[in-house]
Design a protein around this motif. Structure first.
Motif, mmCIF file in Angstrom:
data_model
loop_
_atom_site.group_PDB
_atom_site.id
_atom_site.type_symbol
_atom_site.label_atom_id
_atom_site.label_comp_id
_atom_site.label_asym_id
_atom_site.label_seq_id
_atom_site.Cartn_x
_atom_site.Cartn_y
_atom_site.Cartn_z
ATOM 1 N N THR A 187 1.033 -1.192 0.006
ATOM 2 C CA THR A 187 -0.373 0.422 -0.215
ATOM 3 C C THR A 187 0.742 1.139 -0.234
ATOM 4 N N THR A 188 2.080 1.643 0.597
ATOM 5 C CA THR A 188 2.874 2.656 1.030
ATOM 6 C C THR A 188 3.176 2.774 -0.151
ATOM 7 N N TYR A 189 4.030 1.454 -0.749
ATOM 8 C CA TYR A 189 4.833 1.935 -2.363
ATOM 9 C C TYR A 189 4.156 2.140 -3.442
ATOM 10 N N GLY A 190 2.458 1.741 -3.444
ATOM 11 C CA GLY A 190 1.592 2.402 -4.533
ATOM 12 C C GLY A 190 1.577 3.323 -4.212
ATOM 13 N N PHE A 191 1.153 4.010 -3.145
ATOM 14 C CA PHE A 191 0.912 5.069 -3.146
ATOM 15 C C PHE A 191 1.482 6.501 -2.918
ATOM 16 N N LEU A 192 3.104 5.517 -2.747
ATOM 17 C CA LEU A 192 4.385 6.676 -3.043
ATOM 18 C C LEU A 192 4.078 7.067 -4.943
ATOM 19 N N ILE A 193 4.278 6.387 -5.169
ATOM 20 C CA ILE A 193 4.211 6.391 -6.939
ATOM 21 C C ILE A 193 3.170 7.112 -7.479
#
Length: 366
Positions: A160-166
């Protein structure tokens, strides 16, 4: 096209290079069509398998199995979306002859869809590599510490964090000087980061962000790959010193190594192409796209091949690895195919019986 100034610039570049090769467009469209159909079918079956085959248990081994199935399920869903979402590019390759007499294709002609698709394809390749990095490092951990227990909630938080950052970084670019637009030169929608030479610095930032999203997840992919390879191919003492490493864990690690190799083969060209483009922008401030890609093949086809076709073929190939390396998945697919074959045979038989005349009808005919 919203960015008409850049469109006129590329129109002049296209006149120097020449028109796209139409038969090459059709070959590329046909290839993507085959990849899309097969990849959608195979990843659909793989998604169904990993979604249903969850092991319930309280011991470490069962919890780790569920953890890895979640990773594989996320990879399958990502690959499924990739294979499904190439159809607008196929439509553009068929409808749009490209510069200088480009025609806005039906699907990408919708501005809202163009923005949605372009943003989706800015996220999918990076997220896919990130998942493989997590998979590779997780298997490496089990080779070194076979009794280590993974926690699903950490995996969900990481994804979730990585997808949100992208998503945040791409949206931030779009809210500055960037726009999402259809480019007839490439036949797909992407982030256009300049409206002339005065926006060169912004274009450099945009390309650098793209490279970061693609390259940073490659670091754990390479670390997991080489360390696992070192343990698996070296003397048996390297794995033997890790107590309780089972043959099943070694086989699973080998499968992950193969998946990682396939990802490296198909995703490195994207990074290399972006690095080449970024290097050209930085070392040749006045250079235009046509100066960096100065022939028909690179000008029209290098970006679609590395950015679209390579990613889609990678997504199509992953279920084949599962089939040949995971016995339980192979059994699931074989049973599914036998069931489909039996259902098809029964349907043909039922239709045949409906068309055959009954004995009484035969007498009447006589």
């Amino acid at each position: 096209m919203k960015n008409m100034e850049m469109g006129r610039e590329h129109m002049g570049d296209a006149l120097k290079i020449g028109a796209p090769i139409r038969w090459a467009d059709f070959v590329l469209a046909f290839t993507l069509g085959v990849v899309s159909i097969l990849g959608t079918l195979w990843n659909g079956i793989a998604t169904a398998f990993f979604d249903r085959e969850f092991v319930k248990g309280n011991n470490v081994r069962d919890k780790n199995k569920v953890y890895f199935r979640v990773i594989y399920l996320a990879i399958c869903i990502t690959d499924l979306i990739i294979c499904v979402s190439v159809f607008p590019v196929i439509d553009a390759l068929i409808e749009d002859p490209g510069y200088p007499n480009f025609k806005l294709p039906t699907v990408f002609g919708n501005i809202a869809f163009c923005n949605f698709w372009g943003l989706l394809w800015e996220i999918l390749p990076s997220f896919s590599v990130f998942l493989v990095g997590v998979l590779s490092l997780s298997r490496l951990v089990l080779l070194v510490r076979p009794r280590y227990q993974f926690h699903q909630y950490r995996l969900y938080v990481a994804m979730t964090t990585y997808g949100f950052l992208i998503l945040i970084s791409k949206v931030s670019l779009l809210l500055t000087t960037d726009v999402m637009d259809y480019e007839p030169m490439l036949r797909y929608c992407f982030i256009i980061s300049h409206k002339g030479m005065e926006f060169r610095s912004q274009e450099i930032i945009t390309v650098a962000v793209m490279i970061a999203h693609l390259a940073l997840p490659v670091i754990p992919v390479f670390v997991g790959f080489f360390c696992s390879l070192f343990l698996l191919l070296g003397p048996k003492q390297r794995v033997a010193h890790c107590k309780h490493v089972t043959t099943a864990q070694e086989n699973a690690a080998t499968t992950v190594v193969i998946i990682t190799v396939v990802y490296i083969i198909f995703n490195i060209p994207i990074i290399i192409n972006n690095l080449f483009y970024l290097h050209g922008l930085r070392t040749r401030p006045n250079a235009k796209f046509v100066d960096l890609y100065d022939n028909i093949l690179t000008f029209y086809y290098l970006w679609p091949l590395t950015y679209i076709v390579s990613v889609a073929v990678n997504s199509m190939a992953n279920p084949l690895i599962y089939y040949f390396r995971m016995q339980i998945f192979k059994t699931f697919v074989d049973r599914f195919l036998r069931a489909m074959k039996l259902r098809f045979s029964n349907r043909i038989q039922d239709n045949h019986e409906l068309t055959m005349p009954s004995p009484s009808q035969a007498v009447v005919v006589l």
